[in-house]
Design a protein around this motif. Structure first.
Motif, PDB file in Angstrom:
ATOM      1  N   ASP A   1       8.792   2.978   6.260  1.00  0.00           N
ATOM      2  CA  ASP A   1      10.165   3.396   6.002  1.00  0.00           C
ATOM      3  C   ASP A   1      11.116   2.829   7.064  1.00  0.00           C
ATOM      4  O   ASP A   1      12.222   2.379   6.748  1.00  0.00           O
TER       5      ASP A   1
ATOM      6  N   HIS B   1       0.814  -1.228   0.000  1.00  0.00           N
ATOM      7  CA  HIS B   1       0.000   0.000   0.000  1.00  0.00           C
ATOM      8  C   HIS B   1       0.842   1.270   0.000  1.00  0.00           C
ATOM      9  O   HIS B   1       0.293   2.361   0.093  1.00  0.00           O
ATOM     10  N   TYR B   2       2.145   1.132  -0.097  1.00  0.00           N
ATOM     11  CA  TYR B   2       3.030   2.281   0.075  1.00  0.00           C
ATOM     12  C   TYR B   2       2.742   3.383  -0.949  1.00  0.00           C
ATOM     13  O   TYR B   2       2.542   4.555  -0.589  1.00  0.00           O
ATOM     14  N   GLU B   3       2.716   3.046  -2.209  1.00  0.00           N
ATOM     15  CA  GLU B   3       2.523   4.062  -3.256  1.00  0.00           C
ATOM     16  C   GLU B   3       1.145   4.695  -3.170  1.00  0.00           C
ATOM     17  O   GLU B   3       0.983   5.901  -3.390  1.00  0.00           O
ATOM     18  N   GLU B   4       0.130   3.896  -2.870  1.00  0.00           N
ATOM     19  CA  GLU B   4      -1.220   4.434  -2.730  1.00  0.00           C
ATOM     20  C   GLU B   4      -1.279   5.457  -1.598  1.00  0.00           C
ATOM     21  O   GLU B   4      -1.816   6.564  -1.766  1.00  0.00           O
TER      22      GLU B   4
ATOM     23  N   ARG C   1       0.095  13.083  -0.542  1.00  0.00           N
ATOM     24  CA  ARG C   1       0.515  14.220  -1.388  1.00  0.00           C
ATOM     25  C   ARG C   1      -0.698  15.001  -1.872  1.00  0.00           C
ATOM     26  O   ARG C   1      -0.691  16.243  -1.897  1.00  0.00           O
TER      27      ARG C   1
ATOM     28  N   LEU D   1       3.271   5.308   6.467  1.00  0.00           N
ATOM     29  CA  LEU D   1       4.438   5.503   5.607  1.00  0.00           C
ATOM     30  C   LEU D   1       5.717   5.595   6.433  1.00  0.00           C
ATOM     31  O   LEU D   1       6.754   5.032   6.060  1.00  0.00           O
TER      32      LEU D   1
ATOM     33  N   ALA E   1       1.183   7.133  -0.242  1.00  0.00           N
ATOM     34  CA  ALA E   1       2.016   8.301  -0.561  1.00  0.00           C
ATOM     35  C   ALA E   1       1.269   9.250  -1.498  1.00  0.00           C
ATOM     36  O   ALA E   1       1.308  10.479  -1.322  1.00  0.00           O
ATOM     37  N   GLN E   2       0.579   8.691  -2.480  1.00  0.00           N
ATOM     38  CA  GLN E   2      -0.152   9.525  -3.438  1.00  0.00           C
ATOM     39  C   GLN E   2      -1.297  10.271  -2.755  1.00  0.00           C
ATOM     40  O   GLN E   2      -1.528  11.459  -3.005  1.00  0.00           O
TER      41      GLN E   2
END
Length: 390
Positions: free
Chosen positions: A384, A345-348, A354, A380, A350-351
């Motif tokens: 990390d 789910h990291y990219e979701e 943002r 997130l 992060a988006q």
């Protein structure tokens, strides 16, 4: 604007004191590193080679029984994520197989009246050797016997001898030390144990508050006295609460085949732990899988990994980001499950964070609330830290 109340402050006298109490009880702390597991090794089987032996054994099993092409199908992952997980697990097992280590003088060790002092000295020597080599895990410590067993002097003698031995050999207490206090069946035991830690600090010349402990939640009567007030009452010494699945399910009279981490009885206990310690800074950890591969057959090893990954995913979905590992094979499934959880789910996240920060729609019909955005930002950060990105 026109108002009705001339001086609202007069109606809320004492607010400043209440707000100070709120801030002290629930500090707004940023997400910090927490180990993804705690590895327990019986004291009579612990030595300076333990970390290396566990890492090598896990790498051997990983290399022989988990080729990259099988990872996605075995654990129901997308191919792209599976490739990244496989690469990270291999690197982790070679670099840092154990994040948190406990030398166990309780259930994993048993009753050894004539041997325990000798094993305490051997364990202290091994810790000093690990520290000298630079291979002591980031967090480490021991589990002492429970006061509930009726012999608190044995428990404190072991802790005293261990700490004294390590400090004599190293010159100080290295790294992130914590002691595990099991089977807390009476609330008073916590205060008594904290008093012993304070006395040891004075005797060993340690800084005030340097000795912290984690309590084990292993019985229904323990769940009944959990609350946020425990933290200030123990002078900030309570670092974590760890769930003990097998003692707990036995105390609830579950049949042996139902003694499992994903049983609803365990979910209830974990949720009480969460609500009791929410916002206090006390870390939470789940328990263990009490199984190791019955043979070196690939289907047997992979079957155990599938079961372990399923249990870890259950814990993670309930907000428990740490668990116990009791065998080198568990390291493989631990890191597979943890890395997949954080990467999937990291990219979701992060988006969406943002988009919130830029005051625009995230897309897909998502309407994020501020609390959800804060949770995604924390996720997130946690990812990390677990993935080694920071």
């Amino acid at each position: 604007m026109r108002v009705t109340l001339a001086d609202p402050s007069a109606l809320i006298s004492g607010f400043e004191q209440v707000h100070r109490e709120q801030t002290a009880a629930c500090p707004a702390a940023a997400v910090a590193w927490q180990p993804v597991h705690t590895v327990y090794v019986p004291a009579d089987r612990f030595d300076a080679e333990t970390v290396t032996v566990w890492g090598n054994a896990a790498l051997d099993l990983f290399g022989r029984h988990l080729p990259g092409k099988e990872l996605a199908g075995l654990f129901d992952m997308r191919e792209q994520i599976a490739g990244a997980v496989h690469e990270r697990v291999a690197a982790k097992l070679g670099r840092e197989p154990i994040e948190d280590l406990r030398v166990d003088f309780e259930d994993g060790y048993g009753l050894r009246p004539g041997e325990e002092d000798g094993h305490v000295a051997q364990a202290a020597e091994a810790i000093a050797a690990l520290h000298a080599r630079g291979t002591l895990p980031r967090r480490w410590g021991l589990r002492v016997k429970s006061f509930a067993d009726g012999d608190p002097v044995r428990s404190i003698r072991t802790l005293d001898g261990f700490l004294t031995g390590v400090i004599e050999r190293v010159g100080h207490l290295p790294g992130d030390f914590v002691v595990t206090f099991p089977k807390v069946l009476m609330k008073a035991y916590l205060g008594q144990f904290a008093d012993c830690l304070e006395a040891l600090e004075r005797g060993l010349g340690l800084a005030e508050g340097e000795l912290r402990f984690e309590m084990q939640v292993e019985a229904p009567q323990t769940v009944l006295f959990l609350d946020a007030g425990l933290v200030p009452s123990l002078g900030g010494r309570l670092a974590a609460a760890h769930f003990g699945v097998f003692d707990y399910t036995a105390s609830c009279s579950l049949p042996p085949h139902e003694q499992r981490l994903d049983h609803p009885v365990c979910d209830h206990a974990r949720h009480v732990m969460q609500t009791s310690f929410a916002g206090t800074g006390v870390e939470l950890s789940d328990g263990s899988l009490a199984a190791s591969p019955a043979s070196d057959d690939r289907h047997v090893v992979q079957g155990l990994w599938r079961r372990h990954v399923s249990l870890i995913r259950h814990s993670l979905s309930h907000g428990f980001y740490q668990g116990w590992d009791m065998h080198p094979s568990h390291l493989v499934s631990r890191y597979v499950a943890v890395y997949h959880f954080h990467l999937s789910h990291y990219e979701e996240y992060a988006q969406r964070v943002r988009a919130w920060e830029e005051q625009r729609e995230a897309g897909g019909g998502v309407m994020d609330e501020p609390a959800t955005v804060r949770t995604m930002a924390a996720a997130l950060r946690r990812a990390d830290l677990a993935l080694g990105n920071v």
